[in-house]
Enzyme design. Structure first.
Site, PDB file in Angstrom:
ATOM      1  N   CYS A  50       0.851  -0.948   0.069  1.00 26.17           N
ATOM      2  CA  CYS A  50       0.021   0.038  -0.037  1.00 26.17           C
ATOM      3  C   CYS A  50       0.825   1.129   0.141  1.00 26.17           C
ATOM      4  CB  CYS A  50      -0.860   0.047   1.132  1.00 26.17           C
ATOM      5  SG  CYS A  50      -0.141   0.249   2.888  1.00 26.17           S
ATOM      6  N   CYS A  98      -2.710  -1.241   8.746  1.00 24.49           N
ATOM      7  CA  CYS A  98      -2.169  -0.042   9.480  1.00 24.49           C
ATOM      8  C   CYS A  98      -1.914  -0.084  10.997  1.00 24.49           C
ATOM      9  CB  CYS A  98      -2.825   1.122   9.331  1.00 24.49           C
ATOM     10  SG  CYS A  98      -3.129   1.651   7.286  1.00 24.49           S
TER      11      CYS A  98
END
Length: 148
Positions: free
Chosen positions: A34, A104
């Site tokens: 990402c 994350c």
């Protein structure tokens, strides 16, 4: 994709953003899939307590929010308590993350561990239970999370 109010609060008003001039340990991790990169700086006193912590993150709202929350969770804590902060603890403290953004919180956990590893290396000590850091959170599981 809907973020919780707590995620938006930490994204819009991040805590502990920046860097420390003379850190005890620095950990940098990323996610090649990402593009997020997270760096955590720790200032650890002689008794093993985190006196200050800062972060710099290049990434999405969830990456900034998880960095901010992770610093809040370890500030003032002993290194053994900081080592125990998991990605789930970060998610829970933020009132959850959308499934496609859970990675994350893994970055936040790994960045803390990487900073603790750097500290241990600098000090010539072993932190019980601490494993060598990963530069990319998907080093061991490239095939598992293809939907990011």
């Amino acid at each position: 994709m809907a973020y919780s109010e707590m995620v938006m609060e930490h994204f819009n008003n991040p805590r502990n953003m920046g860097e420390l001039d003379d850190p005890s340990g620095v950990g940098t991790v990323g996610n090649a899939q990402c593009g997020d990169i997270m760096r955590i700086y720790l200032d650890i006193d002689d008794d093993g307590y985190i006196q200050d912590v800062k972060f710099k993150t290049f990434g999405c709202a969830a990456a900034v929010a998880t960095s901010s929350m992770a610093t809040e969770l370890v500030k003032g804590k002993h290194i053994s308590e900081a080592l125990a902060v998991t990605n789930q603890a970060v998610c829970d403290a933020l009132d959850g993350l959308p499934p496609v953004k859970v990675h994350c919180s893994l970055l936040a956990e790994e960045a803390i561990h990487a900073a603790l590893w750097d500290y241990a290396e600098r000090e010539g000590i072993t932190i019980e239970g601490l494993k060598p850091p990963k530069n990319d959170i998907h080093e061991d599981d490239e095939d598992e999370e293809e939907d990011y």
